[in-house]
Design a protein around this motif. Structure first.
Motif, PDB file in Angstrom:
ATOM      1  N   GLY A 378     -31.967  12.840  -8.964  1.00  0.00           N
ATOM      2  CA  GLY A 378     -32.563  12.356  -7.727  1.00  0.00           C
ATOM      3  C   GLY A 378     -32.483  10.861  -7.550  1.00  0.00           C
ATOM      4  O   GLY A 378     -32.502  10.364  -6.419  1.00  0.00           O
ATOM      5  N   ASP A 379     -32.379  10.086  -8.663  1.00  0.00           N
ATOM      6  CA  ASP A 379     -32.327   8.634  -8.558  1.00  0.00           C
ATOM      7  C   ASP A 379     -30.895   8.110  -8.425  1.00  0.00           C
ATOM      8  O   ASP A 379     -30.654   6.916  -8.564  1.00  0.00           O
ATOM      9  N   THR A 380     -29.943   9.011  -8.145  1.00  0.00           N
ATOM     10  CA  THR A 380     -28.555   8.601  -7.936  1.00  0.00           C
ATOM     11  C   THR A 380     -28.387   7.978  -6.546  1.00  0.00           C
ATOM     12  O   THR A 380     -28.940   8.480  -5.561  1.00  0.00           O
ATOM     13  N   TYR A 381     -27.645   6.909  -6.492  1.00  0.00           N
ATOM     14  CA  TYR A 381     -27.356   6.231  -5.214  1.00  0.00           C
ATOM     15  C   TYR A 381     -26.745   7.220  -4.216  1.00  0.00           C
ATOM     16  O   TYR A 381     -25.820   7.970  -4.545  1.00  0.00           O
ATOM     17  N   ARG A 382     -27.258   7.174  -2.979  1.00  0.00           N
ATOM     18  CA  ARG A 382     -26.685   8.009  -1.920  1.00  0.00           C
ATOM     19  C   ARG A 382     -26.060   7.169  -0.802  1.00  0.00           C
ATOM     20  O   ARG A 382     -24.970   7.463  -0.345  1.00  0.00           O
TER      21      ARG A 382
END
Length: 431
Positions: A378-382
Motif C-alpha cells: 500500500g505504501d508503493t508510489y502511485r
C-alpha cells in the motif's frame, strides 16, 4: 587570412545538430555578439566583422537548463578550428512550507506520505549546479563538420560538492557519439524551471548513445539511436538483476515550422530488459516500449505553449519521478521467479509569455503515474503532481535572476497522500 577567419566564424558559431529554439532563453541575440564574445587567435590581424560573427548557441537536443554560448572563443593559427570556453555560476536559495522535501531538488516521489508535521518547513541553499563547458568546431570535412562538446557541473549530495560529467559527445556530420540527452527526450519542449529536478512526468534521461539524425527536408527531420540502458528493478524473492544484453532503441520523427521555433514530434523506444530467475536458474528478457508526443509552438505575440505526453511499459528510468526507484521491472504478483514491466505515464503542459527580451514568465503542470504495482504494498508510489510558476529577468548580459513557486504531492496505492510547497530564488551568471 582576414577573409578566412570571419567567414569561418559564421560556420563555427552556428554549427550544431539542433535548432536554437526561441524557448531556450539562454541563447544570445546575434546583435549583441560583438560586445560579448572575446576572440583569441594565432593571427593577431583578425578583423572585427560584426555581421559575420554569430552566436555559438546551437546544441544537441537543447533544453532550457543547458548553458548559453561561450564567451571566450579561440581560433587556431590557420583558422580551421574554433574552441569555445564558457560556464555558469548558479546560486539557489529555497524555503519549504506546509510540507517539505529533504532534498535541494524538488523530487515529488520523495514527499513524505502521509503528511509529516515534523517535516513542515525547511530552508536550503546550493550552488552545485554551477559548471563549465567546452565546445570545439572544425571547418567542414569530407565526412562533415566535427563538433566536440563537454559539459561538467559541481554536483553532488546535499552539502557535498564534486565534479560530475553531464554531457560529452562528438558529432561528425549526421552522427553523434557519447553521453547526451536521450533521443527519446525532446529538450526544447521541456518546462523551464529553477528547480534542477524538473517536473514529475518529464523525460530528461541522459545516456551513452550513438545517434543518426537526418537532414532537414522541408521542415521534416528524423533520428534513430542505440543507447546504453539504465535500468532498476524491484526484485522478487527468486529473481535478481543481471547485466543488460541489448541497447535501448529510440526513434523520432519531427516537423518544424516558424523558422524552427515551433515543432511537433512523435517518439518511440524499444527496450529488452534482462533478469535472472534464480529458482529455475535461467535468464529471461522482458520487452519494454514507450511512445511520446511532444510540442512547442508559438501561439500569438510573446505566448508559447509546450509539453508532452508519454506512455509505455518498462520505461520508468526515463520518467523523472520514477527514475532509479526500481520501476523498470517489478516482481510478478503470482510468480516469485518472474519480473514484469509495469505501465507508466507522464505528461507536462505549460505556457510561457515573453514580455521583453529581458523578462519572461512560465507556468506548467506535470503528472507522473505508475500502473500495475499495487501488489508491492500500500505504501508503493502511485502518482505524483508538480505545479510550477516562475519568472526570469536578465539584468544585463550574462546575469539572470529568477523566482519560482512549486507545489507537489505524492499519492500511494493505499490512497494516502503527502504534499510539499517550495519558494526558490536564483542568481545565475553565464560566461
Amino acid at each position: 587570412m582576414k577573409k578566412l577567419l570571419p567567414s569561418f566564424l559564421v560556420l563555427a558559431l552556428t554549427a550544431g545538430s539542433g535548432v536554437a529554439n526561441a524557448r531556450n532563453n539562454n541563447q544570445i541575440p546575434a546583435d549583441s555578439v560583438m560586445s560579448r564574445v572575446h576572440v583569441v587567435t594565432g593571427n593577431s590581424a583578425i578583423a572585427s566583422h560584426r555581421e559575420n560573427i554569430m552566436v555559438m548557441n546551437m546544441a544537441f537536443n537543447p533544453a532550457f537548463e543547458d548553458p548559453s554560448a561561450p564567451r571566450f572563443l579561440f581560433l587556431d593559427r590557420e583558422g580551421k578550428v574554433a574552441l569555445g570556453i564558457g560556464g555558469t555560476v548558479k546560486a539557489e536559495a529555497m524555503y519549504d512550507m506546509n510540507g517539505a522535501i529533504n532534498n535541494n531538488s524538488f523530487v515529488t516521489s520523495q514527499i513524505p506520505v502521509p503528511f509529516n508535521p515534523a517535516q513542515r518547513n525547511r530552508f536550503g541553499a546550493t550552488a552545485t549546479h554551477s559548471g563549465i563547458f567546452l565546445k570545439l568546431v572544425t571547418q567542414p570535412t569530407r565526412i562533415g563538420r566535427i563538433i566536440v562538446y563537454v559539459q561538467s557541473e559541481f554536483t553532488g549530495d546535499d552539502g557535498a560538492y564534486g565534479f560530475q560529467l553531464k554531457q560529452a559527445y562528438v558529432q561528425v556530420g549526421h552522427l553523434t557519439l557519447g553521453k547526451a540527452r536521450s533521443t527519446f527526450s525532446d529538450g526544447p519542449a521541456m518546462a523551464p524551471t529553477i528547480d534542477d529536478q524538473g517536473p514529475s512526468g518529464q523525460v530528461t534521461a541522459k545516456n551513452m548513445l550513438v545517434q543518426y539524425a537526418t537532414s532537414n527536408y522541408s521542415g521534416f527531420t528524423a533520428a534513430i539511436a542505440a543507447e546504453l540502458p539504465s535500468a532498476t528493478y524491484t526484485e522478487g524473492t527468486a529473481t535478481s538483476s543481471i547485466a543488460q544484453r541489448f541497447p535501448d532503441i529510440p526513434v523520432y520523427a519531427q516537423y518544424a515550422w516558424n523558422r524552427g521555433e515551433s515543432h511537433a514530434r512523435i517518439s518511440g523506444i524499444l527496450r529488452q530488459l534482462s533478469y535472472r530467475d534464480d529458482a529455475a536458474a535461467a535468464n529471461h528478457f522482458v520487452t519494454g516500449w514507450g511512445v511520446q508526443f511532444s510540442l512547442v509552438s508559438k501561439i500569438a505575440g510573446g505566448l508559447d505553449i509546450f509539453g508532452h505526453y508519454t506512455y509505455g511499459k518498462g520505461i520508468g528510468s526515463y520518467i523523472n519521478d520514477l527514475a532509479d526507484d526500481g520501476f523498470d521491472l517489478i516482481a510478478d504478483a503470482n510468480n516469485p521467479g518472474k519480473l514484469v514491466a509495469p505501465g507508466s505515464a507522464g505528461y507536462t503542459a505549460g505556457l510561457q509569455y515573453t514580455f521583453s527580451p529581458r523578462f519572461f514568465m512560465t507556468g506548467s503542470y506535470s503528472h507522473a503515474q505508475l500502473y500495475d504495482a499495487g501488489h508491492l504494498g500500500g505504501d508503493t508510489y502511485r502518482s505524483g503532481q508538480y505545479i510550477d510558476f516562475n519568472a526570469f529577468y536578465n539584468v544585463w548580459d550574462g546575469l539572470r535572476v529568477g523566482l519560482e513557486y512549486i507545489h507537489g504531492n505524492r499519492t500511494d496505492y493505499n490512497g494516502q497522500t503527502g504534499r510539499a510547497n517550495r519558494l526558490l530564488a536564483m542568481l545565475q551568471y553565464n560566461f
